[in-house]
Design an enzyme around this catalytic site. Structure first.
Site, PDB file in Angstrom:
ATOM      1  N   GLN A 166       0.832  -1.204   0.000  1.00 41.40           N
ATOM      2  CA  GLN A 166       0.000   0.000   0.000  1.00 41.40           C
ATOM      3  C   GLN A 166       0.873   1.263   0.000  1.00 41.40           C
ATOM      4  OE1 GLN A 166      -3.287  -0.373  -0.318  1.00 41.40           O
ATOM      5  NE2 GLN A 166      -3.697   1.819  -0.456  1.00 41.40           N
ATOM      6  N   ALA A 187      -6.051   4.724  -0.041  1.00 39.71           N
ATOM      7  CA  ALA A 187      -5.739   4.878   1.384  1.00 39.71           C
ATOM      8  C   ALA A 187      -4.251   5.049   1.600  1.00 39.71           C
ATOM      9  CB  ALA A 187      -6.230   3.656   2.143  1.00 39.71           C
ATOM     10  N   SER A 192      -5.685   1.243   4.922  1.00 37.88           N
ATOM     11  CA  SER A 192      -6.464   0.582   3.870  1.00 37.88           C
ATOM     12  C   SER A 192      -7.227  -0.619   4.410  1.00 37.88           C
ATOM     13  CB  SER A 192      -5.534   0.097   2.760  1.00 37.88           C
ATOM     14  OG  SER A 192      -6.256  -0.708   1.844  1.00 37.88           O
ATOM     15  N   HIS A 194      -7.951  -3.008   2.704  1.00 38.14           N
ATOM     16  CA  HIS A 194      -7.349  -4.197   2.091  1.00 38.14           C
ATOM     17  C   HIS A 194      -6.313  -4.842   3.017  1.00 38.14           C
ATOM     18  CE1 HIS A 194      -9.201  -4.189  -1.880  1.00 38.14           C
ATOM     19  NE2 HIS A 194      -9.204  -2.872  -1.791  1.00 38.14           N
ATOM     20  N   ASP A 201     -11.892  -6.323  -3.939  1.00 42.66           N
ATOM     21  CA  ASP A 201     -12.230  -5.557  -5.139  1.00 42.66           C
ATOM     22  C   ASP A 201     -12.679  -6.560  -6.187  1.00 42.66           C
ATOM     23  OD1 ASP A 201     -11.512  -3.156  -4.006  1.00 42.66           O
ATOM     24  OD2 ASP A 201      -9.520  -3.106  -4.908  1.00 42.66           O
ATOM     25  N   GLU A 251     -17.179   3.580  -4.727  1.00 49.08           N
ATOM     26  CA  GLU A 251     -16.413   2.496  -5.349  1.00 49.08           C
ATOM     27  C   GLU A 251     -17.360   1.308  -5.522  1.00 49.08           C
ATOM     28  OE1 GLU A 251     -12.728   1.496  -3.441  1.00 49.08           O
ATOM     29  OE2 GLU A 251     -11.890   3.500  -3.717  1.00 49.08           O
ATOM     30  N   HIS A 254     -15.708  -2.219  -4.557  1.00 47.63           N
ATOM     31  CA  HIS A 254     -15.043  -2.559  -3.290  1.00 47.63           C
ATOM     32  C   HIS A 254     -16.059  -3.079  -2.269  1.00 47.63           C
ATOM     33  CE1 HIS A 254     -11.842  -1.904  -0.091  1.00 47.63           C
ATOM     34  NE2 HIS A 254     -12.956  -2.036   0.634  1.00 47.63           N
TER      35      HIS A 254
HETATM   36 ZN   LIG Z   1     -10.692  -1.792  -2.773  1.00 50.92          ZN
END
Ligand SMILES: [Zn+2]
Length: 279
Positions: A166, A187, A192, A194, A201, A251, A254
């Site tokens: 990231q 992020a 994040s 993630h 995603d 998004e 996401h």
């Molecule tokens: Zn994402």
């Protein structure tokens, strides 16, 4: 098509920028130039699967990474006619100037009402590296099978992302778009979702041009996900018009794993996760 024209324009601009860079760096070594171009392999291995790499690299003869291409399409969409949420003005949706906790000082991730939370107010420890959550993966697989029954072939093109990955991704977006803009769609490292291993995603197989792009929202796959994901434990984490609450632009791709019960409750409430948890 407008998007293609814009892409061409963007590419032209990119080449002009590259040309300028080459000129500036004329006296410098070739090493400086290769540092300017990111290694596609590195990016693809981290963020995308190899199959995606192949198809995108076939369409582009430039030394660009796949997520640069995708993000550029996203930005191009937004520049023109996509509804743009106003940048967050609420202090709760931007990074605090003097944070009480930072990824570097935090020892444990933060749970609110038993829900692991990662947003601009609640970072994760920089050393937190759980990998992709196996329960979330199993739920995703179940959802993918159900989608296939309905005629839609889903691909989870980015799930767990490490703190270090990231860091690279965010820094690159800041270089390209400036920090203020980058903060709206990417992020900072340690913030994040993630990194929790619970953020997925999702796109449609064979439609890489819509991955991580605004245009995904108009696909049948996105509509199916928006209506059904909660039944498998996922919520659309950053809905349209909620940037002032979540801190991120819409998004449509996401999704966050919460488990079936909680995901269904959040979905039925019509609230964002932040609102639902009261944070
Ligand atoms: Zn994402």
């Amino acid at each position: 098509m407008r998007l293609e024209n814009n892409q061409k324009k963007k590419r032209t601009k990119w080449w002009i920028a590259l040309g300028a860079t080459v000129t500036i760096l004329a006296g410098a070594s070739l090493g400086a130039l290769s540092a300017y171009n990111w290694s596609p392999e590195e990016t693809i291995e981290g963020l995308f699967g190899t199959s995606a790499t192949t198809s995108i690299s076939q369409n582009n003869h430039e030394e660009r990474s796949i997520d640069e291409d995708i993000k550029e399409i996203t930005r191009t969409d937004k520049d023109d006619d996509a509804p743009i949420d106003e940048p967050a003005e609420d202090g709760d949706t931007v990074y605090p100037d003097e944070p009480e906790r930072t990824p570097e000082t935090l020892e444990e991730p933060i749970y609110v009402k038993d829900v692991l939370i990662a947003n601009k107010q609640y970072p994760l420890p920089s050393g937190y590296a759980p990998g992709e959550n196996p329960e979330a993966r199993a739920a995703y697989n179940e959802m993918q099978a159900a989608a296939l029954e309905a005629g839609y072939s889903l691909v989870a093109f980015s799930t767990y992302r490490s703190y270090d990955y990231q860091t690279d991704l965010y820094n690159r977006y800041v270089e390209q778009h400036g920090q203020e803009e980058a903060d709206r769609f990417s992020a900072r490292p340690g913030y994040s979702e993630h990194q929790t291993g619970l953020g997925f995603d999702i796109g449609a197989e064979g439609q890489e041009e819509h991955w991580a792009s605004d245009s995904f929202k108009d696909t049948e796959e996105a509509k199916w996900l928006a209506e059904n994901a909660h039944q498998y434990g996922f919520i659309l984490r950053y809905p349209a018009g909620k940037e002032h609450i979540t801190g991120y632009q819409y998004e449509s791709w996401h999704f966050r794993y919460l488990g079936k019960d909680l995901a269904t409750k959040v979905y039925n409430s019509g609230l964002t996760l932040e609102e639902y948890l009261g944070i």
